[in-house]
Design an enzyme around this catalytic site. Structure first.
Site, mmCIF file in Angstrom:
data_model
loop_
_atom_site.group_PDB
_atom_site.id
_atom_site.type_symbol
_atom_site.label_atom_id
_atom_site.label_comp_id
_atom_site.label_asym_id
_atom_site.label_seq_id
_atom_site.Cartn_x
_atom_site.Cartn_y
_atom_site.Cartn_z
ATOM 1 N N SER A 70 0.831 -1.210 0.000
ATOM 2 C CA SER A 70 0.000 0.000 0.000
ATOM 3 C C SER A 70 0.862 1.255 0.000
ATOM 4 C CB SER A 70 -0.900 0.014 1.228
ATOM 5 O OG SER A 70 -0.081 0.205 2.375
ATOM 6 N N LYS A 71 0.208 2.375 -0.233
ATOM 7 C CA LYS A 71 0.919 3.652 -0.310
ATOM 8 C C LYS A 71 1.388 4.121 1.063
ATOM 9 C CE LYS A 71 -1.409 5.542 -4.339
ATOM 10 N NZ LYS A 71 -2.853 5.580 -4.434
ATOM 11 N N ARG A 72 0.851 3.501 2.120
ATOM 12 C CA ARG A 72 1.221 3.937 3.473
ATOM 13 C C ARG A 72 2.724 3.881 3.693
ATOM 14 N NH1 ARG A 72 -0.555 0.142 7.190
ATOM 15 N NH2 ARG A 72 -1.215 -1.090 5.400
ATOM 16 N N HIS A 73 3.378 2.951 3.019
ATOM 17 C CA HIS A 73 4.815 2.766 3.256
ATOM 18 C C HIS A 73 5.693 3.479 2.233
ATOM 19 C CE1 HIS A 73 4.160 -0.175 6.439
ATOM 20 N NE2 HIS A 73 3.136 -0.580 5.705
ATOM 21 N N GLY A 74 5.086 4.136 1.283
ATOM 22 C CA GLY A 74 5.888 4.847 0.277
ATOM 23 C C GLY A 74 5.322 4.663 -1.115
#
Ligand code: GLU
Length: 475
Positions: free
Chosen positions: A257-261
């Site tokens: 997911s985008k949460r990590h980059g």
């Protein structure tokens, strides 16, 4: 499939957004399989879903693929024997196949409104049945169909899925995947605007373009039986399928997911990852060489890639590992290439500064985007608190003495490192404390590249000025 054994693979992105890093891996595997046998890798744009069309996406998809050095042999920009390679330009080609399915009664017109379909689905849902089209229009006579069309009623064309048959989808990695046709909806093949859906267009194109192997994400597995049926309807050979797994986040919360980059292929380049490092990292997310070897150039990978070593299990997208690869690849860059990236990411940097800093930074940085932040002090006076200057518990008087005595050394930049170390020794200062004071005075932050080695890039006047600012702060 081709009558000869030529391997032809294709990447068939829809211009509905940016190329995902998972898509780039699919593309890399397509590229490798075709290239290792002297086959062809084809780029085809699947733009039949005009509602989801994103302006400029096609151009960006092609550009980013080229930036990663994965050039195609046939495609929208260069043409090829099966041109055009953009589905919206192939609408005429699809017509005779649509007619063929209608003639063979393997497809039929459906005039149902969206409201009716919704109603049917809701009733099925309430009865806990599979939600699929109830074949209301399958009963229409040719005359009824003709009349409705004449009256201007809109329609779609649906695939007539046979009843209660087992469809076996052969996947080169997952083995046989079986479906019962009773679980499959009568897929819309042609939309009300007359344009085929992806399902029909992709099957026709893969056949006409003689695609031998289809790599695609596992989200397409549920569509594969429909595709296999279409090949059977037309009497065509089915290409070999490989459905690739998604990437997982390291925190165990599922899909990357985008949460990590970043998740887009272009965003990794914007973050200062080298294309070679990203390719090396993703080639191992779903494949292994069967040995301990981890570092592969693109060409080495093309030689060694084999379908036998593809994984069934979804890999974790470990960004730390990517950082590690990037560091390795950065250290392999020539100073000249390092300088080019340096300039791209820190546009204010002068050629002299690049020369001074390259040997210091090349050994240390993880990615080029980090440079901007850590070299901010070269271009501006970063504002900081007195507390930061005294972070290691240094007495303000001692810090003042440290900086004043350092300033006296700065009339001459020769052998500066050595002279500064002597100064620390002579005064019996704690090295950690001293360098924290100096680092914060010069850079305004507690973590930077080695500060003394960076001073020549800052220049004498700026160094002295920054020390004066710190001395003022300590008063
Ligand atoms: N156009 C589809 C996509 O955007 C391609 C699926 C396939 O490779 O068959 O993912």
């Amino acid at each position: 499939m081709s009558s000869t054994s030529t391997i032809r693979t294709r990447m068939a992105p829809s211009p509905t957004g940016e190329l995902h890093i998972g898509g780039l891996r699919t593309l890399l595997y397509d590229y490798a399989l075709a290239k290792q046998s002297g086959g062809q890798f084809i780029m085809r744009i699947e733009d039949t879903d005009q509602k989801r069309y994103v302006a400029g996406a096609e151009k960006r998809l092609l550009e980013v693929t080229k930036k990663y050095g994965l050039n195609w042999d046939e495609g929208p920009d260069i043409g090829g024997p099966y041109a055009p390679y953009v589905q919206s330009k192939r609408l005429d080609i699809y017509q005779k196949y649509i007619q063929e399915l209608l003639d063979k009664k393997l497809a039929y017109h459906c005039f149902c409104t969206a409201d009716r379909l919704k109603e049917v689905h809701e009733l099925q849902k309430a009865a806990k049945k599979i939600q699929k089209y109830d074949r209301h229009c399958l009963q229409l006579s040719p005359l009824e169909i003709e009349t409705k069309i004449k009256n201007g009623q809109t329609f779609v064309i649906r695939m007539k899925i046979p009843d209660n048959q087992t469809i076996i989808c052969q996947d080169l990695v997952r083995g046989d995947i079986k479906f019962n046709t009773n679980d499959i909806d009568d897929q819309v093949l042609v939309k009300s605007n007359g344009i085929p859906t992806y399902h029909l267009a992709a099957v026709i194109d893969d056949h006409l373009m003689k695609i031998s192997h289809v790599f695609r994400g596992e989200e397409w597995i549920s569509s594969t039986p429909k595709h296999v049926l279409l090949y059977q309807f037309f009497g065509w050979e089915v290409p070999k399928f490989v459905h690739l797994t998604v990437f997982l986040d390291p925190d165990g919360h599922g899909k990357m997911s985008k949460r990590h980059g970043s998740t887009h292929a272009q965003a990794f380049l914007d973050d200062g990852y080298l294309p070679e490092a990203v390719l090396n990292f993703i080639m191992l997310l779903g494949w292994n060489p069967g040995t301990e070897k981890e570092l592969f150039t693109k060409d080495e990978f093309v030689k060694e890639f084999s379908l036998d070593h593809l994984h069934k299990k979804a890999p974790i997208f470990d960004r730390k590992k990517l950082d590690y690869f990037n560091g390795l690849y950065i250290r392999q860059l020539s100073d000249q290439n390092f300088g080019k990236y340096f300039k791209k990411f820190v546009s204010q940097i002068s050629d002299d500064q690049i020369k001074t800093l390259t040997p210091i930074l090349k050994e240390r940085i993880v990615k080029f985007s980090d440079l901007k932040e850590s070299l901010k002090f070269l271009f501006e006076d970063v504002v900081y608190d007195k507390e930061l200057l005294l972070k290691k518990g240094t007495d303000p008087k001692l810090a003042t003495e440290m900086l004043s005595k350092t300033k006296e050394l700065l009339s001459d930049f020769n052998n500066l490192s050595e002279r500064i170390l002597n100064l620390v020794k002579e005064n019996n200062w704690n090295t950690g404390e001293y360098f924290m004071v100096l680092r914060v005075a010069i850079c305004g932050v507690a973590f930077t590249p080695p500060v003394v080695e960076c001073l020549p890039a800052l220049g004498q006047d700026n160094t002295i000025r920054k020390i004066d600012i710190a001395l003022d702060l300590l008063k």
